[in-house]
Design a protein around this motif. Structure first.
Motif, short mmCIF file in Angstrom:
data_model
loop_
_atom_site.label_atom_id
_atom_site.label_comp_id
_atom_site.label_asym_id
_atom_site.label_seq_id
_atom_site.Cartn_x
_atom_site.Cartn_y
_atom_site.Cartn_z
N MET A 1 0.85 -1.17 0.00
CA MET A 1 0.00 0.00 0.00
C MET A 1 0.90 1.24 0.00
SD MET A 1 -2.84 1.01 2.77
CE MET A 1 -4.37 1.45 2.08
N VAL A 2 0.54 2.20 -0.81
CA VAL A 2 1.31 3.43 -0.92
C VAL A 2 0.46 4.57 -0.39
CG1 VAL A 2 2.41 5.01 -2.52
CG2 VAL A 2 2.53 2.57 -2.93
N ASP A 3 1.04 5.40 0.48
CA ASP A 3 0.34 6.58 0.97
C ASP A 3 0.57 7.74 0.02
OD1 ASP A 3 -0.62 5.36 3.29
OD2 ASP A 3 1.26 5.73 4.35
N LYS A 4 -0.39 8.65 -0.04
CA LYS A 4 -0.28 9.81 -0.91
C LYS A 4 0.97 10.61 -0.55
CE LYS A 4 -3.09 13.32 -3.04
NZ LYS A 4 -4.40 13.91 -3.13
N LEU A 9 8.60 11.95 -5.47
CA LEU A 9 9.59 12.21 -6.52
C LEU A 9 9.05 11.81 -7.88
CD1 LEU A 9 12.83 10.93 -4.76
CD2 LEU A 9 12.11 13.29 -5.09
N TYR A 10 8.06 10.98 -7.88
CA TYR A 10 7.49 10.48 -9.13
C TYR A 10 6.03 10.89 -9.19
CZ TYR A 10 11.79 7.99 -8.58
OH TYR A 10 13.11 7.71 -8.36
N LEU A 11 5.80 12.17 -9.40
CA LEU A 11 4.46 12.75 -9.39
C LEU A 11 3.46 12.00 -10.29
CD1 LEU A 11 2.68 14.96 -8.27
CD2 LEU A 11 3.43 16.43 -10.12
N PRO A 12 3.86 11.53 -11.47
CA PRO A 12 2.88 10.79 -12.28
C PRO A 12 2.31 9.57 -11.56
CG PRO A 12 4.78 11.38 -13.61
CD PRO A 12 5.11 11.71 -12.18
N PHE A 13 3.11 8.89 -10.73
CA PHE A 13 2.60 7.75 -9.96
C PHE A 13 1.50 8.20 -9.01
CE2 PHE A 13 4.82 3.70 -10.35
CZ PHE A 13 5.84 4.04 -11.21
N ASP A 14 1.76 9.26 -8.24
CA ASP A 14 0.76 9.77 -7.31
C ASP A 14 -0.51 10.18 -8.03
OD1 ASP A 14 2.10 9.40 -4.96
OD2 ASP A 14 2.30 11.52 -4.47
N LYS A 15 -0.36 10.86 -9.15
CA LYS A 15 -1.52 11.34 -9.89
C LYS A 15 -2.41 10.18 -10.33
CE LYS A 15 -2.78 14.40 -13.66
NZ LYS A 15 -2.29 15.24 -14.74
N VAL A 16 -1.81 9.15 -10.89
CA VAL A 16 -2.59 7.99 -11.35
C VAL A 16 -3.19 7.22 -10.17
CG1 VAL A 16 -2.43 5.74 -12.46
CG2 VAL A 16 -1.41 7.73 -13.54
N ILE A 37 0.23 1.01 -14.71
CA ILE A 37 -0.39 1.03 -13.38
C ILE A 37 -1.87 0.77 -13.55
CG2 ILE A 37 -0.90 2.40 -11.34
CD1 ILE A 37 1.61 4.02 -11.95
N LYS A 38 -2.38 -0.17 -12.78
CA LYS A 38 -3.81 -0.47 -12.80
C LYS A 38 -4.31 -0.44 -11.36
CE LYS A 38 -7.08 -3.83 -14.63
NZ LYS A 38 -7.19 -5.12 -15.34
N VAL A 39 -5.10 0.56 -11.04
CA VAL A 39 -5.64 0.72 -9.68
C VAL A 39 -6.94 -0.08 -9.61
CG1 VAL A 39 -6.47 2.35 -7.96
CG2 VAL A 39 -4.60 3.00 -9.50
N LEU A 40 -6.97 -1.05 -8.71
CA LEU A 40 -8.15 -1.89 -8.58
C LEU A 40 -9.19 -1.30 -7.64
CD1 LEU A 40 -6.39 -5.36 -8.39
CD2 LEU A 40 -7.34 -4.20 -10.39
#
Length: 43
Positions: A1-4, A9-16, A37-40
């Motif tokens: 699990m990743v927190d906002k 450093l990788y803003l595109p990851f957070d955005k998606v 990236i596929k968010v379930l």
């Protein structure tokens, strides 16, 4: 699990991860190359 902001450093990851459409695969490019990236679901 990743927190906002954890991948700050990788803003595109957070955005998606936190605002992208669910279930739809997203292509994200970073300095390391392309990523799919596929968010379930979000909690």
């Amino acid at each position: 699990m990743v927190d906002k902001g954890q991948m700050g450093l990788y803003l595109p990851f957070d955005k998606v991860c936190f605002t992208g459409e669910l279930i739809t695969p997203h292509l994200v490019k970073t300095k390391f190359g392309w990523h799919v990236i596929k968010v379930l679901y979000r909690t």
